[in-house]
Scaffold this motif. Structure first.
Motif, short mmCIF file in Angstrom:
data_model
loop_
_atom_site.label_atom_id
_atom_site.label_comp_id
_atom_site.label_asym_id
_atom_site.label_seq_id
_atom_site.Cartn_x
_atom_site.Cartn_y
_atom_site.Cartn_z
N ALA A 230 0.83 -1.20 0.00
CA ALA A 230 0.00 0.00 0.00
C ALA A 230 0.87 1.25 0.00
CB ALA A 230 -0.94 -0.01 1.21
N LEU A 231 1.93 1.23 0.79
CA LEU A 231 2.83 2.38 0.86
C LEU A 231 3.56 2.59 -0.46
CD1 LEU A 231 4.08 4.61 2.60
CD2 LEU A 231 5.82 2.96 3.34
N ILE A 232 4.04 1.52 -1.06
CA ILE A 232 4.78 1.63 -2.33
C ILE A 232 3.88 2.17 -3.43
CG2 ILE A 232 5.91 0.30 -4.16
CD1 ILE A 232 6.97 -1.56 -1.93
N LEU A 233 2.68 1.62 -3.56
CA LEU A 233 1.76 2.08 -4.60
C LEU A 233 1.37 3.54 -4.38
CD1 LEU A 233 -0.60 -1.01 -5.02
CD2 LEU A 233 1.20 -0.26 -6.55
N SER A 234 1.11 3.90 -3.13
CA SER A 234 0.74 5.28 -2.82
C SER A 234 1.88 6.23 -3.15
CB SER A 234 0.36 5.41 -1.35
OG SER A 234 -0.75 4.60 -1.02
N LEU A 235 3.10 5.82 -2.80
CA LEU A 235 4.27 6.66 -3.05
C LEU A 235 4.50 6.87 -4.55
CD1 LEU A 235 6.54 8.17 -1.63
CD2 LEU A 235 7.92 6.09 -1.75
N ILE A 236 4.33 5.82 -5.33
CA ILE A 236 4.50 5.94 -6.78
C ILE A 236 3.48 6.93 -7.36
CG2 ILE A 236 4.33 4.72 -8.99
CD1 ILE A 236 5.38 2.23 -7.56
N ILE A 237 2.24 6.80 -6.90
CA ILE A 237 1.18 7.70 -7.40
C ILE A 237 1.46 9.14 -6.98
CG2 ILE A 237 -1.27 8.28 -7.22
CD1 ILE A 237 -1.84 5.29 -7.03
N VAL A 238 1.90 9.33 -5.73
CA VAL A 238 2.20 10.69 -5.25
C VAL A 238 3.33 11.31 -6.07
CG1 VAL A 238 3.17 11.99 -3.31
CG2 VAL A 238 1.35 10.32 -2.91
N ILE A 239 4.38 10.55 -6.33
CA ILE A 239 5.51 11.07 -7.11
C ILE A 239 5.06 11.40 -8.53
CG2 ILE A 239 7.75 10.48 -8.11
CD1 ILE A 239 8.29 8.81 -5.60
N TYR A 240 4.26 10.53 -9.12
CA TYR A 240 3.77 10.78 -10.47
C TYR A 240 2.90 12.03 -10.51
CZ TYR A 240 1.14 10.16 -14.81
OH TYR A 240 0.56 10.36 -16.03
N ARG A 241 2.01 12.16 -9.55
CA ARG A 241 1.13 13.33 -9.50
C ARG A 241 1.94 14.61 -9.26
NH1 ARG A 241 -3.99 13.91 -10.80
NH2 ARG A 241 -4.68 14.78 -8.81
N GLU A 242 2.93 14.52 -8.43
CA GLU A 242 3.79 15.66 -8.14
C GLU A 242 4.51 16.14 -9.41
OE1 GLU A 242 6.32 18.46 -6.14
OE2 GLU A 242 4.58 17.37 -5.36
N SER A 243 4.97 15.19 -10.19
CA SER A 243 5.71 15.57 -11.40
C SER A 243 4.81 16.16 -12.48
CB SER A 243 6.43 14.33 -11.96
OG SER A 243 5.50 13.35 -12.38
N HIS A 244 3.52 15.85 -12.44
CA HIS A 244 2.62 16.33 -13.48
C HIS A 244 1.79 17.54 -13.06
CE1 HIS A 244 3.63 12.56 -15.45
NE2 HIS A 244 2.99 12.97 -16.52
N LEU A 245 1.55 17.69 -11.76
CA LEU A 245 0.72 18.82 -11.31
C LEU A 245 1.55 20.04 -10.95
CD1 LEU A 245 -1.96 17.04 -9.08
CD2 LEU A 245 -2.19 17.85 -11.43
N GLY A 246 2.82 19.83 -10.65
CA GLY A 246 3.66 20.96 -10.28
C GLY A 246 3.21 21.63 -8.99
N MET A 247 2.88 20.84 -7.99
CA MET A 247 2.41 21.39 -6.71
C MET A 247 3.53 22.18 -6.04
SD MET A 247 0.18 18.15 -5.33
CE MET A 247 1.42 16.95 -5.83
N VAL A 248 3.14 23.26 -5.37
CA VAL A 248 4.10 24.16 -4.76
C VAL A 248 4.06 24.11 -3.24
CG1 VAL A 248 4.86 26.56 -4.57
CG2 VAL A 248 3.99 25.70 -6.77
#
Length: 484
Positions: free
Chosen positions: A276-294
């Motif tokens: 669960a942690l690995i899948l969540s982390l992958i999704i968070v990193i992917y979303r971070e790279s595409h949304l450009g959160m500040v």
């Protein structure tokens, strides 16, 4: 075969489910919504059937052997689902939709064909949650007390002390049910209390607590958990969804005896949390790279929704806070993968289960070593014990039946007119008892109302097969079972 014992047990179960209709009837009477007749009528029909079963079989030999246990397990889930559909039928829904909703509730899948939940009588909303709650504890008892005795799907790894199957089966099940029931009720009450403290009204808190502990997913709103975005209820749900995926026998030991050791020694919770942690982390990193959160707040919010979505899908709860099928193809692929994983054996979660994943991975490693070194002894161990050939064979047969059933279900759904993504994801969601699939038809933003009757029946059967772990049903359907 002692059919008398099976009929007797069915009569008792029907009467117990009938008694669970009483709170729903009281809610409808209190609301004065014009639907006060639904549960008295449905309850009268089911009470009559249950009483007839009980009267016909109450005297005589009531012992249960292994064949009777197979038949009883299948019969209970079929008959109780039919009883659970009665209130929906009396309310005016079709046979197909009523049975689908009942099976989805009892198997804790959480897929629904109903829309406009906010306007539905509260008695029916409560009934849907009660179906979840009954099905959740029923699944746990089945997994802990019955399937290990029947030695199917590798569940014999979790068999408790041996007992005489010719006369002590039901008493043993009742003891285990009481043992687990306390933990189930206590955790449900705690979840409802925390939900109410996080902003839900009491009706929503009670309904969602039953759905959460059962790893079900029925909500009182069409928007599911999106209704509570931005509230602490999100965090409460994550915690109790994880609890619902844990082995309840070990949770009962923790609550009743204060012993945390058995839970810590079990490798399943560690593997579940790691995945669960690995899948969540992958999704968070992917979303971070595409949304450009500040800001930190943006990152925390996206991380929370990612963890919630992964936990909801892995446990088979199926609550939705965000339409994760719009997060990009990599996320869709990961969520489809998570759909198959499931929780721990002896939990309310569906899916393949953690112990089977670990045993399969170790078996592949052992076989690869033997290919290189044919004379090398590479025993497969699980939780410090050597896995015997019978258990290993059961796990492999389960995985084969799981894969074949999934492919057949997806093919039939495709023939019904669904697009490829909807057919595959609906089959995966139903066989793993997750609920929401992917795409515009059965995705997290919609439900199963758009399916035609043929597709709805395919999903209904798939949910039941996935929840009973295939082999129990297939064994009962074989001619040799009836020939003895």
């Amino acid at each position: 075969m002692q059919l008398r014992s099976v009929i007797y047990a069915l009569g008792i179960m029907i009467l117990l489910v009938t008694a669970a209709m009483i709170p729903c009837a009281l809610v409808d009477v209190a609301d004065g919504n014009g639907m006060a007749h639904v549960f008295p009528v449905a309850g009268s029909i089911s009470a009559l059937i249950g009483s007839l079963f009980w009267v016909m079989a109450r005297s005589g030999d009531l012992s249960i052997g292994q064949r009777e246990a197979f038949l009883l397990t299948v019969s209970i889930w079929v008959v109780i689902n039919a009883v659970g559909a009665l209130p929906f039928l009396v309310s005016g829904y079709s046979v197909t939709d009523s049975l689908f909703e009942s099976v989805s509730g009892m198997t804790t899948t959480g897929a629904t064909v109903f829309t406009g939940l906010e306007n539905m009588p509260r008695g029916l909303l409560l009934w849907r949650s009660i179906l979840h709650w009954i099905g959740g504890v029923g699944i746990i008892v089945t997994a802990v007390a019955i399937l290990p005795q029947l030695r199917v799907g590798g569940m014999q790894l979790f068999s408790l002390e041996s007992s005489d199957r010719t006369g002590k089966f039901l008493p043993k099940v009742s003891d285990i049910a009481a043992y687990i029931g306390f933990a189930y009720v206590a955790l449900s009450m705690a979840c409802a209390l925390l939900y109410s403290m996080s902003g839900m009204n009491w009706f929503d808190a009670i309904n969602h607590s039953m759905s959460t502990l059962a790893a079900g997913g029925f909500s009182t709103y069409d928007a599911s958990f999106t209704q509570f975005n931005g509230t602490p209820a999100i965090y409460v749900a994550i915690i109790f969804m994880v609890i619902a995926a844990m082995p309840f026998s070990l949770l009962a030991i923790l609550l009743l005896k204060g012993q945390v050791g058995p839970l810590l020694r079990d490798p399943q919770p560690r593997l579940f949390l790691a995945l669960a942690l690995i899948l969540s982390l992958i999704i968070v990193i992917y979303r971070e790279s595409h949304l450009g959160m500040v800001t930190f707040e943006e990152r925390w919010e996206e991380a929370t929704y990612a963890v919630f979505s992964v936990t909801s899908v892995m446990t088979g709860t199926g609550f939705v806070t965000k339409p994760y099928d719009t997060w990009g193809n990599p996320v869709i692929t990961l969520m489809l993968f998570a759909t198959f994983l499931g929780g721990c054996a002896g939990s309310a979660a569906g899916g393949i289960k953690m112990f089977r994943l670990e045993i399969t991975a170790k078996a592949l490693r052992a076989w690869s070593q033997r290919m290189v070194q044919p004379h090398r002894k590479a025993p497969i161990r699980y939780a410090g014990r050597i896995v015997d050939e019978d258990t290993l064979q059961s796990v492999m047969v389960f995985l084969f039946l799981y894969l074949v059933t999934f492919m057949l279900s997806a093919a039939l759904l495709s023939f019904s007119g669904l697009d490829t993504m909807s057919a595959i994801s609906a089959a995966a969601a139903c066989i793993s008892n997750v609920g929401p699939g992917l795409g515009p038809i059965v995705g997290p933003s919609t439900n199963y109302a758009a399916l035609n009757d043929f597709a709805t029946w395919v999903c209904t059967v798939t949910m039941l097969l996935g929840r009973l772990e295939f082999m129990v049903i297939f064994a009962v359907l074989t001619p040799r079972f009836w020939r003895g």
